[in-house]
Write an enzyme that holds these catalytic residues in place. Sequence first.
Site, PDB file in Angstrom:
ATOM      1  N   GLY A  37      -4.924  -7.204   5.776  1.00 31.70           N
ATOM      2  CA  GLY A  37      -3.813  -6.616   6.514  1.00 31.70           C
ATOM      3  C   GLY A  37      -3.853  -7.011   7.966  1.00 31.70           C
ATOM      4  O   GLY A  37      -3.103  -7.884   8.428  1.00 31.70           O
ATOM      5  N   PHE A  86      -6.249   3.666   5.794  1.00 31.16           N
ATOM      6  CA  PHE A  86      -5.853   3.037   7.065  1.00 31.16           C
ATOM      7  C   PHE A  86      -6.227   1.562   7.084  1.00 31.16           C
ATOM      8  O   PHE A  86      -7.264   1.169   6.541  1.00 31.16           O
ATOM      9  CB  PHE A  86      -6.543   3.753   8.243  1.00 31.16           C
ATOM     10  CG  PHE A  86      -6.127   5.187   8.360  1.00 31.16           C
ATOM     11  CD1 PHE A  86      -5.012   5.541   9.113  1.00 31.16           C
ATOM     12  CD2 PHE A  86      -6.818   6.180   7.678  1.00 31.16           C
ATOM     13  CE1 PHE A  86      -4.598   6.871   9.187  1.00 31.16           C
ATOM     14  CE2 PHE A  86      -6.415   7.518   7.745  1.00 31.16           C
ATOM     15  CZ  PHE A  86      -5.306   7.860   8.515  1.00 31.16           C
ATOM     16  N   ASP A 144     -10.431  -5.182  -0.964  1.00 29.47           N
ATOM     17  CA  ASP A 144      -9.422  -4.657  -0.033  1.00 29.47           C
ATOM     18  C   ASP A 144     -10.098  -3.859   1.072  1.00 29.47           C
ATOM     19  O   ASP A 144     -10.723  -2.831   0.814  1.00 29.47           O
ATOM     20  CB  ASP A 144      -8.463  -3.759  -0.830  1.00 29.47           C
ATOM     21  CG  ASP A 144      -7.286  -3.243  -0.002  1.00 29.47           C
ATOM     22  OD1 ASP A 144      -7.132  -3.667   1.154  1.00 29.47           O
ATOM     23  OD2 ASP A 144      -6.533  -2.412  -0.551  1.00 29.47           O
ATOM     24  N   GLY A 145      -9.950  -4.351   2.306  1.00 33.95           N
ATOM     25  CA  GLY A 145     -10.441  -3.619   3.464  1.00 33.95           C
ATOM     26  C   GLY A 145     -11.390  -4.428   4.317  1.00 33.95           C
ATOM     27  O   GLY A 145     -12.426  -4.898   3.839  1.00 33.95           O
ATOM     28  N   GLY A 146     -11.008  -4.641   5.568  1.00 32.85           N
ATOM     29  CA  GLY A 146     -11.903  -5.302   6.519  1.00 32.85           C
ATOM     30  C   GLY A 146     -12.123  -6.781   6.242  1.00 32.85           C
ATOM     31  O   GLY A 146     -13.111  -7.359   6.696  1.00 32.85           O
ATOM     32  N   ASP A 193       0.823  -1.213   0.000  1.00 33.76           N
ATOM     33  CA  ASP A 193       0.000   0.000   0.000  1.00 33.76           C
ATOM     34  C   ASP A 193       0.851   1.254   0.000  1.00 33.76           C
ATOM     35  O   ASP A 193       1.589   1.518   0.946  1.00 33.76           O
ATOM     36  CB  ASP A 193      -0.890   0.016   1.254  1.00 33.76           C
ATOM     37  CG  ASP A 193      -2.012  -0.985   1.147  1.00 33.76           C
ATOM     38  OD1 ASP A 193      -2.777  -0.905   0.179  1.00 33.76           O
ATOM     39  OD2 ASP A 193      -2.129  -1.844   2.042  1.00 33.76           O
ATOM     40  N   HIS A 223      -0.485  -1.208  -4.656  1.00 30.73           N
ATOM     41  CA  HIS A 223      -1.737  -0.451  -4.645  1.00 30.73           C
ATOM     42  C   HIS A 223      -1.401   1.025  -4.421  1.00 30.73           C
ATOM     43  O   HIS A 223      -1.063   1.432  -3.310  1.00 30.73           O
ATOM     44  CB  HIS A 223      -2.623  -1.007  -3.510  1.00 30.73           C
ATOM     45  CG  HIS A 223      -3.911  -0.290  -3.313  1.00 30.73           C
ATOM     46  ND1 HIS A 223      -4.708  -0.473  -2.196  1.00 30.73           N
ATOM     47  CD2 HIS A 223      -4.570   0.608  -4.087  1.00 30.73           C
ATOM     48  CE1 HIS A 223      -5.781   0.279  -2.292  1.00 30.73           C
ATOM     49  NE2 HIS A 223      -5.721   0.964  -3.418  1.00 30.73           N
ATOM     50  N   MET A 243     -12.573  -1.414  -3.247  1.00 32.32           N
ATOM     51  CA  MET A 243     -12.230  -1.050  -1.867  1.00 32.32           C
ATOM     52  C   MET A 243     -13.464  -1.240  -0.995  1.00 32.32           C
ATOM     53  O   MET A 243     -14.526  -0.705  -1.291  1.00 32.32           O
ATOM     54  CB  MET A 243     -11.777   0.410  -1.790  1.00 32.32           C
ATOM     55  CG  MET A 243     -10.441   0.722  -2.441  1.00 32.32           C
ATOM     56  SD  MET A 243      -9.015  -0.028  -1.643  1.00 32.32           S
ATOM     57  CE  MET A 243      -9.156   0.478   0.044  1.00 32.32           C
ATOM     58  N   MET A 253      -2.297   4.562  -3.779  1.00 38.31           N
ATOM     59  CA  MET A 253      -3.330   5.505  -3.318  1.00 38.31           C
ATOM     60  C   MET A 253      -2.716   6.894  -3.384  1.00 38.31           C
ATOM     61  O   MET A 253      -2.421   7.516  -2.357  1.00 38.31           O
ATOM     62  CB  MET A 253      -3.763   5.131  -1.893  1.00 38.31           C
ATOM     63  CG  MET A 253      -4.640   3.887  -1.873  1.00 38.31           C
ATOM     64  SD  MET A 253      -4.776   3.159  -0.233  1.00 38.31           S
ATOM     65  CE  MET A 253      -3.296   2.164  -0.220  1.00 38.31           C
ATOM     66  N   MET A 292       0.798   5.312  -0.058  1.00 37.77           N
ATOM     67  CA  MET A 292      -0.074   6.461   0.240  1.00 37.77           C
ATOM     68  C   MET A 292       0.738   7.744   0.212  1.00 37.77           C
ATOM     69  O   MET A 292       1.879   7.766   0.684  1.00 37.77           O
ATOM     70  CB  MET A 292      -0.690   6.305   1.624  1.00 37.77           C
ATOM     71  CG  MET A 292      -1.437   5.009   1.814  1.00 37.77           C
ATOM     72  SD  MET A 292      -2.109   4.932   3.471  1.00 37.77           S
ATOM     73  CE  MET A 292      -2.784   3.265   3.452  1.00 37.77           C
TER      74      MET A 292
HETATM   75  C1  DX5 Z   1      -6.285   0.567   3.130  1.00 34.41           C
HETATM   76  C2  DX5 Z   1      -5.360  -0.339   2.376  1.00 34.41           C
HETATM   77  C3  DX5 Z   1      -5.526  -1.770   2.698  1.00 34.41           C
HETATM   78  C4  DX5 Z   1      -5.285  -2.117   4.133  1.00 34.41           C
HETATM   79  C5  DX5 Z   1      -6.223  -3.219   4.447  1.00 34.41           C
HETATM   80  O1  DX5 Z   1      -6.342   1.798   2.563  1.00 34.41           O
HETATM   81  O2  DX5 Z   1      -5.531  -0.203   0.980  1.00 34.41           O
HETATM   82  O3  DX5 Z   1      -4.767  -2.614   1.842  1.00 34.41           O
HETATM   83  O4  DX5 Z   1      -3.982  -2.524   4.427  1.00 34.41           O
HETATM   84  O5  DX5 Z   1      -6.138  -3.442   5.788  1.00 34.41           O
HETATM   85  P1  DX5 Z   1      -7.203  -4.302   6.599  1.00 34.41           P
HETATM   86  O6  DX5 Z   1      -7.220  -5.676   6.005  1.00 34.41           O
HETATM   87  O7  DX5 Z   1      -6.653  -4.251   7.969  1.00 34.41           O
HETATM   88  O8  DX5 Z   1      -8.550  -3.623   6.473  1.00 34.41           O
HETATM   89 ZN    ZN Z   2      -4.563  -1.749  -0.329  1.00 32.01          ZN
END
Ligand code: DX5
Ligand code: ZN
Length: 219
Positions: free
Chosen positions: A197, A143, A175-177, A35, A66, A137, A68, A37
């Site tokens: 993550g 985060f 991606d996410g949660g 990731d 990825h 997403m 961002m 950012m």
């Molecule tokens: C968030 C990232 C994700 C993040 C996912 O902006 O793009 O890749 O690491 O983390 P979890 O799996 O903890 O939601």
């Molecule tokens: Zn990501």
Amino acid sequence: MNSFDIAPSILSADFGYLMRDIDNLKGTCEYLHLDVMDGHYVNNLSIGVPVIKSIRKHSDLIFDTHLMITDPERYIKAFADAGSDMITFHIECTKDCGSLIDSIRALGCKAGIAIHPDTPIEEILPWADKCDLILVMSVRPGFGGQGYLEGSTERIRRVREAIDAAGADTILSVDGGINLKTVREAYDAGARLLVAGNAVFGAEDPAKAVTGLKECITV
Ligand code: DX5
Ligand code: ZN
């Protein structure tokens, strides 16, 4: 991509012991999600080119980068040179998805497009068969450790339908949660590359965590 895989996101790893944490995955998966950012597109900063370049020397995993970031056009070459296998940019961050996809492919990488949960899903559907990966997403980017947003499942389903209708083999990623409670729902909706993550690197044993997530799908 015929089956599925978990792509652990190093955002939740211990950056002081990054290779130890990556090595702890012990061959349980083929991908690593990276990731990037920039503090502009998202309200956070993370890793960039030097970190990816460094871990490339020590890892054979498929690097799923990825971005961002705003102006992805300016940085794709640096991320390709650093050793990315796939580069995913946000649809919100470019005016010309088509030429960005072409440029990423010309650098020898697979090209992915990510979509923010606040962007209407219809915007990405025309790209279903024109890129190598679509990343839905399921949290607001920026985060790790956030909760899977309701409504993500339906968005994954819509993209799955578009990919299948086009007869394409585009990888559908989420991606996410993603955790033991949500991974199956996202898979059933059609996601095949499931980024995790916190559920992986927040666990005491990351390898066991990946295996546990996979079992939610196969058992
Ligand atoms: C968030 C990232 C994700 C993040 C996912 O902006 O793009 O890749 O690491 O983390 P979890 O799996 O903890 O939601
Ligand atoms: Zn990501």
